[in-house]
Design a protein around this motif. Structure first.
Motif, PDB file in Angstrom:
ATOM      1  N   GLY A 118       0.944  -1.008   0.000  1.00  2.00           N
ATOM      2  CA  GLY A 118      -0.104  -0.033  -0.321  1.00  2.00           C
ATOM      3  C   GLY A 118       0.714   1.389  -0.039  1.00  2.00           C
ATOM      4  N   HIS A 119       1.968   0.516   0.564  1.00  2.00           N
ATOM      5  CA  HIS A 119       3.074   2.388   0.786  1.00  2.00           C
ATOM      6  C   HIS A 119       3.635   2.604  -0.961  1.00  2.00           C
ATOM      7  N   ALA A 121       1.841   1.665  -3.410  1.00  2.00           N
ATOM      8  CA  ALA A 121       0.849   2.156  -4.628  1.00  2.00           C
ATOM      9  C   ALA A 121       0.286   3.392  -4.161  1.00  2.00           C
ATOM     10  N   ASP A 122       0.508   3.636  -2.981  1.00  2.00           N
ATOM     11  CA  ASP A 122       0.012   5.387  -2.315  1.00  2.00           C
ATOM     12  C   ASP A 122       1.160   6.090  -3.034  1.00  2.00           C
ATOM     13  N   ALA A 123       2.564   5.494  -3.477  1.00  2.00           N
ATOM     14  CA  ALA A 123       3.563   6.491  -3.634  1.00  2.00           C
ATOM     15  C   ALA A 123       3.583   6.800  -5.064  1.00  2.00           C
ATOM     16  N   ALA A 125       0.996   7.112  -6.874  1.00  2.00           N
ATOM     17  CA  ALA A 125      -0.679   7.806  -7.006  1.00  2.00           C
ATOM     18  C   ALA A 125      -0.343   9.064  -6.955  1.00  2.00           C
ATOM     19  N   ALA A 126       0.739   8.699  -6.297  1.00  2.00           N
ATOM     20  CA  ALA A 126       0.965  10.798  -5.887  1.00  2.00           C
ATOM     21  C   ALA A 126       2.104  10.899  -6.866  1.00  2.00           C
ATOM     22  N   GLY A 135       8.340   8.689   2.122  1.00  2.00           N
ATOM     23  CA  GLY A 135       7.110   8.010   2.813  1.00  2.00           C
ATOM     24  C   GLY A 135       8.915   8.930   3.962  1.00  2.00           C
TER      25      GLY A 135
END
Length: 162
Positions: A118-119, A121-123, A125-126, A135
């Motif tokens: 998830g980290h 995936a979040d990166a 997306a950002a 992060g």
């Protein structure tokens, strides 16, 4: 979305050469085992994310040859970190991966046992919204940096390890 390369920075877990700040507490063998386990976890999560998203995993290594790294971690792509301080090594590897065609790069260290897919995936997306993502770590540093283009100045004039 453009292809993302995840780069894991690590070193071969040789006793006396890995996690040296932990040697007084864990001993040389224990520190090397800690390095081995943390790297294994991070590489597994990064590999899983790369496979799921059509990305690429690269291990940026020091302390051993590509052959030794693959013998330890399996059939991963290995690039040398090279010489210099952490900033110089990060810049060199990031610039090399962009030259090889990476659309986005996410770099993580091997000492991130709480890293989850998830980290990543979040990166990723950002990076669709901007050129740079960090992060943040609880100690004031960061556990992840993601870029859409090389930013050498980001890693210059930094007192690493402080």
């Amino acid at each position: 979305m453009s292809r993302t390369t995840i780069v894991v920075f690590t070193r071969l877990p040789r006793p006396g050469e890995a996690k040296t700040r932990m040697i007084p507490v864990l001993g040389a063998e224990g520190a090397a085992r800690l390095q081995e386990r943390m790297t294994g976890q991070v590489v597994a999560r990064a590999w899983s994310h790369a496979v799921a998203t059509g990305g690429r995993l690269v291990v940026a290594a020091t302390g051993g040859s590509s052959r030794e790294m693959r013998s330890w971690l399996g059939p991963v792509e290995v690039v040398p970190q090279g010489d210099g301080d952490l900033g110089e090594r990060l810049s060199r590897v990031i610039e090399g991966e962009f030259r090889r065609g990476a659309g986005k790069i996410i770099v993580v260290g091997a000492d991130c046992p709480l890293l989850r897919e998830g980290h990543l995936a979040d990166a990723e997306a950002a990076l669709e919204q901007g050129d740079l993502v960090f992060g943040p770590a609880l100690d004031g540093g960061y556990y992840l940096v993601g870029l859409n283009r090389p930013l050498r100045s980001l890693f210059e004039h930094v007192a690493w390890g402080t």
